[in-house]
Motif scaffolding. Structure first.
Motif, PDB file in Angstrom:
ATOM      1  N   GLY A   1      -8.802  -0.711  14.402  1.00  0.00           N
ATOM      2  CA  GLY A   1      -9.408  -1.999  14.057  1.00  0.00           C
ATOM      3  C   GLY A   1      -9.593  -2.878  15.270  1.00  0.00           C
ATOM      4  O   GLY A   1     -10.618  -3.557  15.418  1.00  0.00           O
TER       5      GLY A   1
ATOM      6  N   PRO B   1      -6.077  -2.247  -1.074  1.00  0.00           N
ATOM      7  CA  PRO B   1      -6.692  -1.538   0.063  1.00  0.00           C
ATOM      8  C   PRO B   1      -5.986  -1.864   1.369  1.00  0.00           C
ATOM      9  O   PRO B   1      -6.468  -2.663   2.177  1.00  0.00           O
TER      10      PRO B   1
ATOM     11  N   GLY C   1     -13.320  -2.599  15.322  1.00  0.00           N
ATOM     12  CA  GLY C   1     -13.552  -3.414  14.131  1.00  0.00           C
ATOM     13  C   GLY C   1     -14.676  -4.410  14.294  1.00  0.00           C
ATOM     14  O   GLY C   1     -15.538  -4.558  13.417  1.00  0.00           O
TER      15      GLY C   1
ATOM     16  N   GLU D   1      -5.452  -0.257   4.175  1.00  0.00           N
ATOM     17  CA  GLU D   1      -6.170   0.022   5.414  1.00  0.00           C
ATOM     18  C   GLU D   1      -7.219  -1.047   5.709  1.00  0.00           C
ATOM     19  O   GLU D   1      -7.398  -1.442   6.859  1.00  0.00           O
ATOM     20  N   THR D   2      -7.907  -1.509   4.663  1.00  0.00           N
ATOM     21  CA  THR D   2      -8.941  -2.526   4.848  1.00  0.00           C
ATOM     22  C   THR D   2      -8.345  -3.813   5.407  1.00  0.00           C
ATOM     23  O   THR D   2      -8.873  -4.404   6.364  1.00  0.00           O
TER      24      THR D   2
ATOM     25  N   GLU E   1       0.829  -1.216   0.000  1.00  0.00           N
ATOM     26  CA  GLU E   1       0.000   0.000   0.000  1.00  0.00           C
ATOM     27  C   GLU E   1       0.851   1.249   0.000  1.00  0.00           C
ATOM     28  O   GLU E   1       0.512   2.251  -0.627  1.00  0.00           O
TER      29      GLU E   1
ATOM     30  N   TRP F   1      -4.623   2.714  12.494  1.00  0.00           N
ATOM     31  CA  TRP F   1      -5.417   1.714  11.805  1.00  0.00           C
ATOM     32  C   TRP F   1      -5.459   0.378  12.542  1.00  0.00           C
ATOM     33  O   TRP F   1      -6.521  -0.262  12.615  1.00  0.00           O
TER      34      TRP F   1
ATOM     35  N   TRP G   1     -16.376  -1.849  -4.440  1.00  0.00           N
ATOM     36  CA  TRP G   1     -14.955  -1.509  -4.525  1.00  0.00           C
ATOM     37  C   TRP G   1     -14.326  -2.099  -5.784  1.00  0.00           C
ATOM     38  O   TRP G   1     -13.566  -1.429  -6.494  1.00  0.00           O
TER      39      TRP G   1
ATOM     40  N   VAL H   1      -7.182  -3.240   9.079  1.00  0.00           N
ATOM     41  CA  VAL H   1      -8.286  -3.161  10.038  1.00  0.00           C
ATOM     42  C   VAL H   1      -8.904  -4.539  10.290  1.00  0.00           C
ATOM     43  O   VAL H   1      -9.166  -4.916  11.440  1.00  0.00           O
ATOM     44  N   ILE H   2      -9.124  -5.301   9.229  1.00  0.00           N
ATOM     45  CA  ILE H   2      -9.676  -6.647   9.404  1.00  0.00           C
ATOM     46  C   ILE H   2      -8.707  -7.519  10.193  1.00  0.00           C
ATOM     47  O   ILE H   2      -9.105  -8.268  11.101  1.00  0.00           O
TER      48      ILE H   2
ATOM     49  N   LEU I   1     -21.176  -5.891   3.840  1.00  0.00           N
ATOM     50  CA  LEU I   1     -19.790  -6.057   3.413  1.00  0.00           C
ATOM     51  C   LEU I   1     -19.661  -6.656   2.006  1.00  0.00           C
ATOM     52  O   LEU I   1     -18.824  -6.198   1.220  1.00  0.00           O
TER      53      LEU I   1
ATOM     54  N   LEU J   1     -17.716  -4.782  -0.965  1.00  0.00           N
ATOM     55  CA  LEU J   1     -16.608  -5.391  -1.700  1.00  0.00           C
ATOM     56  C   LEU J   1     -16.863  -5.348  -3.198  1.00  0.00           C
ATOM     57  O   LEU J   1     -15.967  -5.014  -3.988  1.00  0.00           O
TER      58      LEU J   1
END
Length: 207
Positions: free
Chosen positions: A163, A39, A167, A41-42, A29, A159, A185, A45-46, A178, A182
């Motif tokens: 999360g 992504p 999160g 950050e995604t 990233e 982040w 996105w 966070v997950i 979600l 997705l």
């Protein structure tokens, strides 16, 4: 969305693997322009949501490793910017993000002040170009590295910490949305890619 929550809980015993994936996502990233397609950050966070189910120590290790991955990506961008120089600002990688963001990154680094370098690394879009801009603008390695390490650590704290804290709550509330998010996105990324390809083809035809 119970199934998603159950999936997160089921991989919480694979915390080390999750951290490796988070660190790699942060590195890609942060590398030159790749944040548009990955992504980071995604993923972070997950991953942090998963780590929160394991242990606070895993969350702390996640912060550290994500920061390491992010600054590694920064270094890639800095070395490319130093090697190519100012022409990198006219490259396709920069065009895919936006020449306006490149100009913002160059303006932020031209005075080589530490605080602006750290702050601008947090800005979406611009962040992936800051390291390359530092290299192209001749920012000294010592100043760049200091800003990169501190900026990446702040980014990781925000982040990964966010999360880990919220999160699971977000997933509980927005879980059913979600899959739609997705899909949206993926469609946005495909749309941006096709738009760039068509623009490049028109430019080549007019040249």
């Amino acid at each position: 969305m119970p199934d998603l929550v159950a999936l997160i809980e089921s991989v919480s015993d694979k915390a080390l693997l999750v951290i490796v994936v988070m660190a790699l996502a942060a590195m890609v990233e942060a590398a030159l322009g790749l944040g548009v397609f990955i992504p980071g950050e995604t993923v972070v966070v997950i991953g942090a949501t998963v780590l929160a189910h394991a242990s606070g120590w895993w969350v702390a290790l996640g912060v550290f490793m994500v920061a390491v991955g992010a600054t590694a990506g920064d270094h890639f961008g800095w070395f490319v910017g130093r090697k190519v120089g100012e022409p990198i600002g006219r490259s396709r990688a920069v065009e895919s993000i936006g020449f306006d963001k490149w100009e913002r990154a160059m303006q932020a680094v031209q005075h080589q002040r530490l605080v602006p370098l750290i702050v601008v690394r947090q800005l979406p879009g611009v962040r992936t170009l800051v390291a390359a801009a530092c290299g192209a603008a001749g920012v000294t390695y010592a100043r760049f590295a200091t800003a990169s390490v501190l900026g990446a650590l702040i980014w990781a704290l925000l982040w990964v910490g966010g999360g880990a804290l919220v999160g699971h709550t977000v997933i509980d509330i927005l879980g059913p949305l979600l899959p739609i998010a997705l899909l949206a996105w993926i469609l946005v990324i495909l749309g941006l890619f096709l738009r760039k390809r068509l623009k490049a083809r028109r430019d080549n035809t007019q040249a």
